[in-house]
Design a protein around this motif. Structure first.
Motif, mmCIF file in Angstrom:
data_model
loop_
_atom_site.group_PDB
_atom_site.id
_atom_site.type_symbol
_atom_site.label_atom_id
_atom_site.label_comp_id
_atom_site.label_asym_id
_atom_site.label_seq_id
_atom_site.Cartn_x
_atom_site.Cartn_y
_atom_site.Cartn_z
ATOM 1 N N ARG A 1 0.783 -1.109 -0.112
ATOM 2 C CA ARG A 1 0.084 -0.054 -0.094
ATOM 3 C C ARG A 1 0.956 1.226 -0.047
ATOM 4 N N PHE A 2 0.650 2.209 -0.707
ATOM 5 C CA PHE A 2 1.154 3.430 -0.963
ATOM 6 C C PHE A 2 0.742 4.293 0.239
ATOM 7 N N PRO A 3 1.732 4.893 1.021
ATOM 8 C CA PRO A 3 1.183 5.680 2.301
ATOM 9 C C PRO A 3 0.578 6.842 1.993
ATOM 10 N N GLU A 4 -0.382 7.607 2.709
ATOM 11 C CA GLU A 4 -1.284 8.763 2.282
ATOM 12 C C GLU A 4 0.093 9.927 2.381
ATOM 13 N N PRO A 5 0.012 10.643 1.363
ATOM 14 C CA PRO A 5 0.939 11.958 1.303
ATOM 15 C C PRO A 5 0.961 12.432 2.573
ATOM 16 N N TRP A 6 2.274 13.152 3.061
ATOM 17 C CA TRP A 6 2.414 14.074 3.952
ATOM 18 C C TRP A 6 1.794 15.392 3.608
ATOM 19 N N ARG A 7 0.832 15.879 4.515
ATOM 20 C CA ARG A 7 0.426 17.172 4.548
ATOM 21 C C ARG A 7 0.594 18.030 5.856
ATOM 22 N N PRO A 8 1.006 19.457 5.635
ATOM 23 C CA PRO A 8 0.936 19.950 6.822
ATOM 24 C C PRO A 8 -0.483 20.460 7.126
ATOM 25 N N PHE A 9 -0.610 20.861 8.349
ATOM 26 C CA PHE A 9 -1.994 21.413 8.966
ATOM 27 C C PHE A 9 -2.071 22.683 8.230
ATOM 28 N N ARG A 10 -3.475 22.960 8.187
ATOM 29 C CA ARG A 10 -3.989 24.080 7.684
ATOM 30 C C ARG A 10 -3.800 25.189 8.661
ATOM 31 N N GLU A 11 -3.762 26.559 8.241
ATOM 32 C CA GLU A 11 -3.664 27.598 8.954
ATOM 33 C C GLU A 11 -4.778 27.717 10.142
#
Length: 461
Positions: free
Chosen positions: A344-354
């Motif tokens: 399984r491909f991991p979910e892409p890392w994303r920063p929190f929203r402001e």
């Protein structure tokens, strides 16, 4: 299910491995037919079948009996009642279904097979006998319904799920099958799942254990026992159901409620629930991974539906033989083939929203005495506590409206984590179920029970 997204489609080598595995299973298990399906990312990505009997050309639309996988459907109905506030899992059965003679058992105990009830009904082998022999619940339970003290151990009970089906009927005021169709089958689009067979469907066969000959098995209507094992279904429908058990569906049950079903509520029972039993779901370790699902069998049929949460892969296996083909082991192997060949491909890392509230002041290292821990905020807004460089009490926590955090897993499940603040508003320490976590080992500025030696840390004199 709709067309498979390109990034979920399987490689030709994986498809061949799946075909080969069911071919071996059908041959070695001497099954008249076997049909299987694999779900990945919530989508049906593969179907296959194998047959050697004229007239048995199965595909994803041919019905087979699914036996005790029916129990998972019944459990979904009970969880819906819980979510609506119609009952609590800790309620004794007597509160909602009086006069059974087993009223002290709780709803949760029935769901997890810890009620101490007998495994089978008194009298004739119920799977091969007429429902007319069991017209009342008293005929299902008998004069001595208990084999163990309720709550003491896991003991698989078919009559227990008859009681749950009757509980659904009592609170809904409608037959179990009618409630199931309206509340689960229709919303999830399971149009080929039904209490009675609908063409095209497979016939059930007994294969002689020492000779390559067969004879048909009777197809009994189970009557009151229906909530424990009556249903017929297809790999197409069960693939959709597997996707629901992995993700939830707000029309039926939320993701949190199906996650609760997948969580162990009973200790292991070798041969039935190797890693424990949830609320209507078995847990096991298979092919090197943790699986959740259910097996099923009735004379003439075996079935298995199993999913790996970590891999986001599920497999369904249906066969029309009384024994010989290990449906659960085969489903586990199909999951492993896909998960190992195409991780399984991991979910892409994303920063929190402001706009997100980020509890940065709680993140980072903490110490429980001299035990180093780290607290981090995950992308889904949960706090995750883990020991540093050692095996220990890991847990995740969800924020509450009062600023506290409630444990969701592990040793601290249900416990409250609070940040205790100084007069200036800064965080002094964490309180977790009375344990004090400090920013340095035995911080002398924190209220560590028993106090801290005023001479502090020192070497040997």
């Amino acid at each position: 299910m709709d067309a498979v997204p390109e990034d979920l489609d399987l490689l030709p080598t994986t498809r061949r491995a799946l075909r080969h595995r069911i071919a071996v299973a059908q041959s070695e298990g001497r099954a008249p037919s076997v049909v299987a399906a694999v779900v990945r990312g919530g989508e049906l990505v593969w179907e296959g079948s194998r047959t050697s009997v004229e007239g048995h050309g199965p595909d994803g639309n041919v019905q087979y009996r699914i036996g005790s996988i029916t129990k998972t459907f019944t459990a979904v109905l009970v969880m819906r009642l819980r979510d609506e506030g119609r009952l609590a899992l800790g309620d004794p059965l007597e509160k909602h279904l009086p006069g059974t003679g087993a009223g002290e058992v709780t709803v949760a105990q029935l769901l997890a097979h810890t009620g101490g009830l007998a495994a089978e009904t008194p009298g004739q082998w119920w799977e091969r006998s007429s429902a007319a022999l069991r017209p009342e619940l008293s005929d299902v339970l008998g004069e001595e319904p208990f084999r163990h003290e309720p709550g003491r151990r896991h003991h698989y009970s078919n009559p227990g799920y008859t009681l749950l089906g009757s509980l659904v009927e009592a609170l809904r005021g409608k037959p179990w099958a009618e409630v199931l169709r309206a509340e689960v089958l229709e919303p999830l689009g399971l149009g080929r799942t039904s209490p009675l067979p609908q063409a095209p469907h497979a016939g059930g066969w007994a294969v002689h254990p020492w000779a390559d000959v067969m004879m048909p098995e009777p197809l009994e209507d189970l009557g009151l026992m229906a909530p424990a094992g009556q249903l017929w279904s297809t790999t197409g429908d069960l693939a959709r159901f597997a996707a629901f058990l992995a993700r939830g569906d707000e029309r039926v049950l939320s993701a949190d409620s199906v996650r609760e079903m997948r969580t162990s509520a009973a200790p292991p029972e070798p041969g039935l629930a190797e890693a424990g039993y949830g609320l209507g779901l078995q847990l096991m370790d298979g092919a090197g991974r943790r699986l959740v699902g259910h097996s099923g069998s009735l004379p003439g049929f075996v079935a298995g539906l199993w999913l790996s949460e970590a891999d986001d892969v599920a497999a369904v296996v249906l066969a029309n033989c009384t024994s010989g083909l290990p449906a659960t082991a085969l489903a586990a192997d199909l999951v492993a083939i896909v998960a190992d060949a195409e991780p399984r491909f991991p979910e892409p890392w994303r920063p929190f929203r402001e706009a997100d509230h980020v509890a940065l002041e709680l993140c980072g290292p903490w110490y429980w005495g001299t035990s180093a821990q780290v607290l981090r905020l995950t992308a889904d807004g949960l706090l995750e506590l883990r020991p540093v460089g050692a095996v220990g009490r890991a847990a995740r926590f969800r924020a509450g409206p009062d600023g506290s955090w409630t444990g969701l897993s592990g040793y601290y499940a249900g416990e409250t984590l609070r940040a205790v603040r100084r007069e200036d508003g800064s965080v002094s320490h964490l309180d977790l179920g009375s344990f004090v976590f400090t920013r340095e080992p035995y911080d002398p500025q924190a209220p560590v029970p028993g106090g801290v030696d005023p001479r502090g840390w020192r070497g040997i004199g």
